[in-house]
Design a protein around this motif. Structure first.
Motif, PDB file in Angstrom:
ATOM      1  N   MET A 135      60.561   4.888 -57.697  1.00 28.82           N
ATOM      2  CA  MET A 135      60.119   6.247 -57.496  1.00 28.82           C
ATOM      3  C   MET A 135      58.789   6.511 -58.229  1.00 28.82           C
ATOM      4  N   LEU A 136      58.697   6.087 -59.472  1.00 31.21           N
ATOM      5  CA  LEU A 136      57.480   6.291 -60.264  1.00 31.21           C
ATOM      6  C   LEU A 136      56.303   5.542 -59.641  1.00 31.21           C
ATOM      7  N   ILE A 137      56.566   4.330 -59.182  1.00 32.20           N
ATOM      8  CA  ILE A 137      55.506   3.533 -58.552  1.00 32.20           C
ATOM      9  C   ILE A 137      55.006   4.219 -57.292  1.00 32.20           C
ATOM     10  N   GLN A 138      55.898   4.806 -56.531  1.00 30.68           N
ATOM     11  CA  GLN A 138      55.505   5.508 -55.316  1.00 30.68           C
ATOM     12  C   GLN A 138      54.627   6.709 -55.636  1.00 30.68           C
ATOM     13  N   LEU A 139      54.953   7.435 -56.692  1.00 28.00           N
ATOM     14  CA  LEU A 139      54.136   8.589 -57.095  1.00 28.00           C
ATOM     15  C   LEU A 139      52.741   8.151 -57.540  1.00 28.00           C
ATOM     16  N   ILE A 140      52.688   7.067 -58.273  1.00 33.37           N
ATOM     17  CA  ILE A 140      51.397   6.545 -58.722  1.00 33.37           C
ATOM     18  C   ILE A 140      50.566   6.098 -57.523  1.00 33.37           C
ATOM     19  N   MET A 141      51.208   5.393 -56.594  1.00 33.25           N
ATOM     20  CA  MET A 141      50.490   4.930 -55.402  1.00 33.25           C
ATOM     21  C   MET A 141      50.014   6.109 -54.561  1.00 33.25           C
ATOM     22  N   LEU A 142      50.840   7.127 -54.425  1.00 36.89           N
ATOM     23  CA  LEU A 142      50.461   8.318 -53.662  1.00 36.89           C
ATOM     24  C   LEU A 142      49.263   9.007 -54.312  1.00 36.89           C
ATOM     25  N   SER A 143      49.264   9.086 -55.622  1.00 38.10           N
ATOM     26  CA  SER A 143      48.143   9.688 -56.354  1.00 38.10           C
ATOM     27  C   SER A 143      46.857   8.908 -56.112  1.00 38.10           C
ATOM     28  N   ILE A 144      46.951   7.600 -56.139  1.00 40.28           N
ATOM     29  CA  ILE A 144      45.780   6.751 -55.913  1.00 40.28           C
ATOM     30  C   ILE A 144      45.274   6.897 -54.484  1.00 40.28           C
ATOM     31  N   VAL A 145      46.182   6.869 -53.524  1.00 42.22           N
ATOM     32  CA  VAL A 145      45.798   6.980 -52.117  1.00 42.22           C
ATOM     33  C   VAL A 145      45.127   8.320 -51.848  1.00 42.22           C
ATOM     34  N   ARG A 146      45.678   9.398 -52.393  1.00 44.02           N
ATOM     35  CA  ARG A 146      45.070  10.723 -52.208  1.00 44.02           C
ATOM     36  C   ARG A 146      43.678  10.781 -52.828  1.00 44.02           C
ATOM     37  N   ALA A 147      43.546  10.216 -54.015  1.00 48.61           N
ATOM     38  CA  ALA A 147      42.246  10.231 -54.687  1.00 48.61           C
ATOM     39  C   ALA A 147      41.213   9.435 -53.901  1.00 48.61           C
ATOM     40  N   ILE A 148      41.608   8.295 -53.395  1.00 45.62           N
ATOM     41  CA  ILE A 148      40.690   7.495 -52.579  1.00 45.62           C
ATOM     42  C   ILE A 148      40.340   8.251 -51.303  1.00 45.62           C
ATOM     43  N   GLY A 149      41.320   8.907 -50.710  1.00 50.10           N
ATOM     44  CA  GLY A 149      41.074   9.707 -49.508  1.00 50.10           C
ATOM     45  C   GLY A 149      40.061  10.812 -49.756  1.00 50.10           C
ATOM     46  N   LYS A 150      40.177  11.501 -50.894  1.00 48.82           N
ATOM     47  CA  LYS A 150      39.208  12.553 -51.241  1.00 48.82           C
ATOM     48  C   LYS A 150      37.818  11.956 -51.428  1.00 48.82           C
ATOM     49  N   SER A 151      37.753  10.795 -52.055  1.00 51.09           N
ATOM     50  CA  SER A 151      36.464  10.139 -52.273  1.00 51.09           C
ATOM     51  C   SER A 151      35.823   9.745 -50.946  1.00 51.09           C
ATOM     52  N   VAL A 152      36.621   9.236 -50.039  1.00 47.61           N
ATOM     53  CA  VAL A 152      36.111   8.847 -48.725  1.00 47.61           C
ATOM     54  C   VAL A 152      35.607  10.082 -47.977  1.00 47.61           C
ATOM     55  N   LYS A 153      36.337  11.189 -48.049  1.00 48.78           N
ATOM     56  CA  LYS A 153      35.886  12.431 -47.398  1.00 48.78           C
ATOM     57  C   LYS A 153      34.539  12.870 -47.967  1.00 48.78           C
ATOM     58  N   SER A 154      34.390  12.802 -49.273  1.00 43.23           N
ATOM     59  CA  SER A 154      33.124  13.185 -49.900  1.00 43.23           C
ATOM     60  C   SER A 154      31.992  12.284 -49.439  1.00 43.23           C
ATOM     61  N   LEU A 155      32.222  10.991 -49.421  1.00 44.24           N
ATOM     62  CA  LEU A 155      31.187  10.051 -48.978  1.00 44.24           C
ATOM     63  C   LEU A 155      30.843  10.247 -47.508  1.00 44.24           C
ATOM     64  N   THR A 156      31.826  10.579 -46.710  1.00 48.55           N
ATOM     65  CA  THR A 156      31.575  10.834 -45.286  1.00 48.55           C
ATOM     66  C   THR A 156      30.679  12.057 -45.124  1.00 48.55           C
ATOM     67  N   LYS A 157      30.921  13.089 -45.918  1.00 47.84           N
ATOM     68  CA  LYS A 157      30.074  14.285 -45.861  1.00 47.84           C
ATOM     69  C   LYS A 157      28.641  13.941 -46.259  1.00 47.84           C
ATOM     70  N   VAL A 158      28.495  13.131 -47.298  1.00 48.61           N
ATOM     71  CA  VAL A 158      27.156  12.711 -47.733  1.00 48.61           C
ATOM     72  C   VAL A 158      26.489  11.908 -46.622  1.00 48.61           C
ATOM     73  N   ALA A 159      27.232  11.012 -46.005  1.00 48.42           N
ATOM     74  CA  ALA A 159      26.681  10.200 -44.914  1.00 48.42           C
ATOM     75  C   ALA A 159      26.248  11.075 -43.740  1.00 48.42           C
ATOM     76  N   ASP A 160      26.910  12.209 -43.564  1.00 50.69           N
ATOM     77  CA  ASP A 160      26.558  13.145 -42.493  1.00 50.69           C
ATOM     78  C   ASP A 160      25.425  14.086 -42.896  1.00 50.69           C
ATOM     79  N   GLY A 161      24.901  13.912 -44.112  1.00 54.52           N
ATOM     80  CA  GLY A 161      23.759  14.702 -44.557  1.00 54.52           C
ATOM     81  C   GLY A 161      24.107  15.943 -45.350  1.00 54.52           C
ATOM     82  N   GLU A 162      25.369  16.132 -45.647  1.00 54.60           N
ATOM     83  CA  GLU A 162      25.789  17.313 -46.406  1.00 54.60           C
ATOM     84  C   GLU A 162      25.729  16.981 -47.901  1.00 54.60           C
ATOM     85  N   LEU A 163      24.724  17.524 -48.557  1.00 54.74           N
ATOM     86  CA  LEU A 163      24.538  17.213 -49.974  1.00 54.74           C
ATOM     87  C   LEU A 163      24.994  18.340 -50.894  1.00 54.74           C
TER      88      LEU A 163
END
Length: 92
Positions: A1-29
């Protein structure tokens, strides 16, 4: 259970980072990065801080390009005026 929570936290954080980079790639600074993400003391935080640094540096580069464009526009206007004056002198 703890490992799943840690993995979920990591996946969400990476997802947020990817969204931010995608916005930058689209010219939104003008994006605002999550302060909690910036404060993280792990590799995810390192990525988010790198994105933040990238945004700041891109903004400076774009500001410098804009300033150079304005200066070049003024120079080209002055050059045209000088060229027209020389051309009129030669024609007369």
């Amino acid at each position: 259970m703890l490992i799943q929570l840690i993995m979920l936290s990591i996946v969400r954080a990476i997802g947020k980072s990817v969204k931010s980079l995608t916005k930058v790639a689209d010219g939104e600074l003008a994006i605002q990065l999550d302060s909690k993400m910036l404060a993280r003391r792990d590799e995810i935080g390192d990525i988010v801080r790198a994105i933040d640094t990238l945004l700041k540096k891109l903004k400076v580069i774009i500001e410098n390009i804009n300033k150079s464009t304005v200066a070049l526009d003024g120079f080209s206007g002055d050059f045209k005026q000088s060229f027209d004056t020389i051309n009129n002198s030669i024609s007369n």
